[in-house]
Design a protein around this motif. Structure first.
Motif, short mmCIF file in Angstrom:
data_model
loop_
_atom_site.label_atom_id
_atom_site.label_comp_id
_atom_site.label_asym_id
_atom_site.label_seq_id
_atom_site.Cartn_x
_atom_site.Cartn_y
_atom_site.Cartn_z
N ASN A 112 0.82 -1.21 0.00
CA ASN A 112 0.00 0.00 0.00
C ASN A 112 0.86 1.26 0.00
O ASN A 112 1.16 1.83 1.06
CB ASN A 112 -0.91 0.00 1.23
CG ASN A 112 -1.77 -1.24 1.32
OD1 ASN A 112 -2.57 -1.51 0.43
ND2 ASN A 112 -1.60 -2.01 2.39
N SER A 114 0.09 4.28 -0.84
CA SER A 114 -0.64 5.47 -0.39
C SER A 114 -0.61 5.63 1.12
O SER A 114 -0.47 6.74 1.65
CB SER A 114 -2.09 5.43 -0.89
OG SER A 114 -2.74 4.27 -0.42
N SER A 115 -0.72 4.50 1.83
CA SER A 115 -0.69 4.55 3.30
C SER A 115 0.69 4.22 3.86
O SER A 115 0.88 4.18 5.08
CB SER A 115 -1.71 3.57 3.88
OG SER A 115 -1.40 2.23 3.49
N LYS A 116 1.65 3.97 2.96
CA LYS A 116 3.04 3.68 3.36
C LYS A 116 3.12 2.47 4.28
O LYS A 116 3.87 2.45 5.26
CB LYS A 116 3.68 4.90 4.04
CG LYS A 116 3.70 6.16 3.20
CD LYS A 116 4.54 5.95 1.94
CE LYS A 116 4.61 7.22 1.10
NZ LYS A 116 5.37 7.02 -0.17
N THR A 117 2.36 1.44 3.95
CA THR A 117 2.39 0.21 4.75
C THR A 117 2.43 -1.02 3.83
O THR A 117 2.03 -0.97 2.67
CB THR A 117 1.16 0.08 5.67
OG1 THR A 117 -0.03 0.09 4.86
CG2 THR A 117 1.11 1.21 6.68
N ASN A 119 0.94 -4.80 4.42
CA ASN A 119 0.12 -5.57 5.35
C ASN A 119 0.11 -7.04 4.97
O ASN A 119 -0.07 -7.38 3.79
CB ASN A 119 -1.31 -5.03 5.35
CG ASN A 119 -1.38 -3.59 5.81
OD1 ASN A 119 -0.73 -3.22 6.79
ND2 ASN A 119 -2.14 -2.77 5.11
N SER A 128 1.63 -5.60 10.15
CA SER A 128 1.84 -4.44 9.29
C SER A 128 3.29 -3.99 9.40
O SER A 128 3.86 -3.97 10.50
CB SER A 128 0.91 -3.29 9.71
OG SER A 128 1.07 -2.18 8.85
N TRP A 131 6.50 0.87 4.87
CA TRP A 131 6.58 0.81 3.42
C TRP A 131 8.03 0.94 2.92
O TRP A 131 8.80 1.74 3.43
CB TRP A 131 5.75 1.92 2.80
CG TRP A 131 5.96 2.10 1.33
CD1 TRP A 131 6.71 3.04 0.71
CD2 TRP A 131 5.43 1.28 0.30
NE1 TRP A 131 6.68 2.88 -0.65
CE2 TRP A 131 5.89 1.80 -0.93
CE3 TRP A 131 4.60 0.15 0.29
CZ2 TRP A 131 5.55 1.23 -2.15
CZ3 TRP A 131 4.26 -0.41 -0.92
CH2 TRP A 131 4.74 0.13 -2.13
#
Length: 238
Positions: A112, A114-117, A119, A128, A131
């Motif tokens: 992800n 956009s959320s810098k993760t 998962n 989690s 990123w």
């Protein structure tokens, strides 16, 4: 035991079986082309099943699938989704399902930006991680390694996501060797994946004639060993 064997043929098999094609072949931005490869699957020196690798795309959305069956009692499927630009793979998602008799296991990874993760979820356990744009999964790592071999060479290390962690792996070229398969005999480049844990060894034999497709893979984990050997291939050759 069968579940462990099939699972490791994610990267360890999984780092096994796609094919990368240069942009010069088509004149397009893509440096990979769809293909399918089939393999004989062995465990402790005995043939116990078969496996396939299939690479396809829609535009620049790529899908890479590994599927294996062993002795009629176990099966596993892994799927990687990613994009490819300027020689670099960007991971989107990864999933694995495996079955041994009536027991099922699942694992998934979502990348992800956009959320810098990043998962992950294995059965009911979710994790989690922070990123990183260069993190690969067990399947598309194989494609990135072959692409690097054909251009600037292998990197000092590669970052791979698993259910429990993001770890660094090293791959080292170790000479050349002729390998005989049911699909023919190929001159190959031998690449060794370095493990941190003692008693493990993974070797890939990559055939430049088939655009660095692994025609053979072996993995030793203490007293257990297993391998893949090419039986069929549909795709571009040189």
């Amino acid at each position: 035991m069968a579940h462990s064997t099939l699972k490791r043929f994610g990267l360890t098999a999984s780092l096994t079986t796609a094919v990368v094609f240069t942009a010069a072949l088509t004149g397009q931005a893509f440096a990979m082309s769809p293909f399918q490869a089939s393999y004989q699957f062995s465990y402790n020196g005995k043939n116990v099943g078969s496996a396939t690798r299939t690479l396809s795309h829609s535009g620049n959305n790529w899908t890479y699938v590994f599927a294996a069956k062993a002795a009629g009692i176990a099966s596993a499927t892994e799927t990687s989704h990613f994009t490819f630009n300027n020689g670099k793979i960007s991971s989107s998602s990864f999933s694995r399902t495996s079955k041994v008799l009536v027991h099922n296991n699942t694992m998934s990874i979502k990348f992800n930006p956009s959320s810098k993760t990043i998962n992950t979820k294995k059965d009911d356990k979710a994790r989690s991680f922070a990123w990183r744009s260069d993190v690969l999964d067990e399947l598309n790592a194989e494609l990135q390694i072959r692409e690097d071999l054909k251009s600037s060479g292998l990197k000092s290390s590669y970052h791979l996501a698993d259910a429990k962690e993001i770890e660094s792996r090293r791959f080292v070229k170790s000479g050349t060797e002729n390998v005989k398969t049911n699909y023919g005999t190929f001159s190959t480049i031998k690449v060794v994946m370095k493990h941190d844990k003692p008693g493990r060894e993974t070797i890939f034999w990559l055939a430049p004639k088939l655009d660095y497709l692994p025609v053979k893979v072996t993995h030793v984990d203490k007293k257990s060993s297993y391998g893949l050997l090419l039986t069929g291939y549909k795709g571009t050759t040189h």
